[in-house]
Design an enzyme around this catalytic site. Structure first.
Site, PDB file in Angstrom:
ATOM      1  N   HIS A   1      -3.291  14.373 -28.270  1.00  0.00           N
ATOM      2  CA  HIS A   1      -2.669  12.691 -29.234  1.00  0.00           C
ATOM      3  C   HIS A   1      -4.536  12.091 -28.285  1.00  0.00           C
ATOM      4  O   HIS A   1      -5.098  12.951 -27.375  1.00  0.00           O
ATOM      5  CB  HIS A   1      -1.943  11.835 -28.039  1.00  0.00           C
ATOM      6  CG  HIS A   1      -2.688  10.498 -27.642  1.00  0.00           C
ATOM      7  ND1 HIS A   1      -2.652   9.910 -28.948  1.00  0.00           N
ATOM      8  CD2 HIS A   1      -2.210   9.188 -26.684  1.00  0.00           C
ATOM      9  CE1 HIS A   1      -2.398   8.748 -28.964  1.00  0.00           C
ATOM     10  NE2 HIS A   1      -2.581   7.821 -27.403  1.00  0.00           N
TER      11      HIS A   1
ATOM     12  N   CYS B   1       2.830   5.984 -28.225  1.00  0.00           N
ATOM     13  CA  CYS B   1       2.332   7.553 -28.986  1.00  0.00           C
ATOM     14  C   CYS B   1       2.636   8.979 -29.368  1.00  0.00           C
ATOM     15  O   CYS B   1       1.807  10.079 -29.993  1.00  0.00           O
ATOM     16  CB  CYS B   1       0.560   7.550 -28.000  1.00  0.00           C
ATOM     17  SG  CYS B   1      -0.114   5.839 -27.769  1.00  0.00           S
TER      18      CYS B   1
ATOM     19  N   ASN C   1      -8.042   4.910 -30.356  1.00  0.00           N
ATOM     20  CA  ASN C   1      -7.088   5.753 -30.163  1.00  0.00           C
ATOM     21  C   ASN C   1      -5.656   4.847 -31.036  1.00  0.00           C
ATOM     22  O   ASN C   1      -5.669   4.251 -30.998  1.00  0.00           O
ATOM     23  CB  ASN C   1      -5.986   5.139 -28.435  1.00  0.00           C
ATOM     24  CG  ASN C   1      -4.896   5.845 -28.766  1.00  0.00           C
ATOM     25  OD1 ASN C   1      -4.195   6.162 -28.980  1.00  0.00           O
ATOM     26  ND2 ASN C   1      -4.129   4.965 -27.420  1.00  0.00           N
TER      27      ASN C   1
END
Ligand code: ACO
Length: 328
Positions: free
Chosen positions: A255, A115, A285
């Protein structure tokens, strides 16, 4: 020698049409909308069509970023795709994208930092431009996480979605551009978040597939604690490196893993909600695509404007983390 100011020339995003809602997930595993919203903030995610792979999502986002930058694909010197869900092991997704775009002059490679991949890729691109080696670099975060998600595991399947965000990085006017980068890694936490199968350690076999080793595995509680710690510390470090303080931030672009992790970062930075981009309610996500998707949306909606001070911050598998201060 004059230091070249490096920043973002254009942004673009793409998400697939299909929505997977919390109500859909209620039919698939033992969970409910109230639990998912209160524990994560997520309401729905996008899922790629079976005919689409990561490079297809990357292609759509890249076309938009190139258009916004006023450049054509043959003006690109390099393409970096940050992804943990490449179309295949090799050729790289960046090479597949280079062919699709017709970016004949450009080098191309993938970058793997989960990520945090987009921030790692931005730092890499900035370095290439500052040395004078390249002028225009396409940086993409793109994922089809639905392809490595176990939809019988309620601990993970509620979290992830598919999508892509892209930016063109190049020289900008004096006073604008990236002011700092902070990148970190702690390989000792690698087991907390990984896809163990399909590589050289556990090659794909009928047995590895039967054991579900081709799916993402996660220790959610430990990742949560790690995320809260590094989001705050790396954000503060990036600000200090840039010679700026919390009050200078116009917009936080974090994020998008869990709204509670984002809220803890906002508290640590004393930031009100209107100074933070949150889109995980709609996309979940999307790993390396989360930050560029949020950035592209903030630009589209006029929330991020030229001259604004943006703080990008992320964390992910590896374990990895990163932050950057950008004057847009
Ligand atoms: N629905 C209902 N109940 C659930 C669900 C679900 N979907 N998932 C877990 N539960 C249950 C658990 O079984 C547990 O029950 P128990 O107490 O009887 O054992 C209870 O809910 C609480 O579980 P926790 O794991 O403690 O829940 P928590 O509040 O920590 O939330 C979550 C779990 C959302 C996964 C959280 O830990 C989290 O967001 N962690 C970070 C994940 C993350 O950021 N991943 C980043 C990935 S980045 C990358 O590189 C891909």
């Amino acid at each position: 020698m004059r230091e070249i100011p490096v920043g973002i020339l254009g942004t673009g995003k793409y998400v697939p049409e299909r929505r997977l809602t919390n109500q859909d997930l209620e039919q698939m595993v033992e969970t409910n909308d109230e639990w998912i919203v209160s524990r994560t903030g997520i309401r729905e995610r996008r899922i790629a069509d079976p005919a689409q792979a990561t490079s297809d999502l990357a292609y759509e986002a890249s076309l938009r970023a190139l258009q916004a930058a006023g450049l054509t694909a043959d003006q690109l010197d390099l393409i970096i795709v940050a992804t943990i869900t490449p179309d295949m092991f090799f050729p790289s997704t960046a090479c597949l994208l280079q062919e699709r775009l017709g970016a004949k002059q450009s080098a191309a490679f993938d970058l793997s930092a989960a990520c945090t991949g987009f921030i790692y890729a931005l730092a890499t691109a900035t370095g290439f431009i500052k040395t004078g080696m390249y002028r225009h670099i396409l940086v993409v975060g793109a994922e089809c996480l639905s392809r490595i998600t176990d939809y019988s595991d309620r601990n993970t399947c509620i979290l992830f979605g598919d999508g892509a965000g892209a930016v063109v990085v190049g020289e900008v006017a004096e006073g604008r551009g990236f002011r700092s980068f902070v990148l970190g890694a702690d390989g000792s936490g690698g087991e907390l978040l990984r896809m163990a199968g399909g590589g050289s350690r556990i090659p794909s076999t009928a047995q590895s597939v039967a054991e579900g080793r081709h799916f993402l595995e996660m220790n959610g509680r430990d990742v949560f604690k790690f995320a809260v710690r590094v989001m705050g510390s790396s954000a503060e470090e990036a600000l200090a490196k840039a010679g700026l303080g919390k009050n200078d931030i116009d917009l936080l672009i974090p994020h998008q893993a869990n709204v509670r992790i984002i809220q803890s970062a906002m508290e640590r930075l004393d930031l009100p909600e209107d100074k933070c981009v949150i889109n995980l309610d709609r996309y979940g996500n999307v790993s390396s695509a989360s930050i560029p998707l949020a950035l592209a949306e903030a630009v589209e909606e006029g929330r991020a404007k030229e001259g604004d001070c943006l703080l990008l911050v992320g964390f992910g598998g590896g374990l990895t983390w990163g932050a950057s201060v950008l004057i847009l």
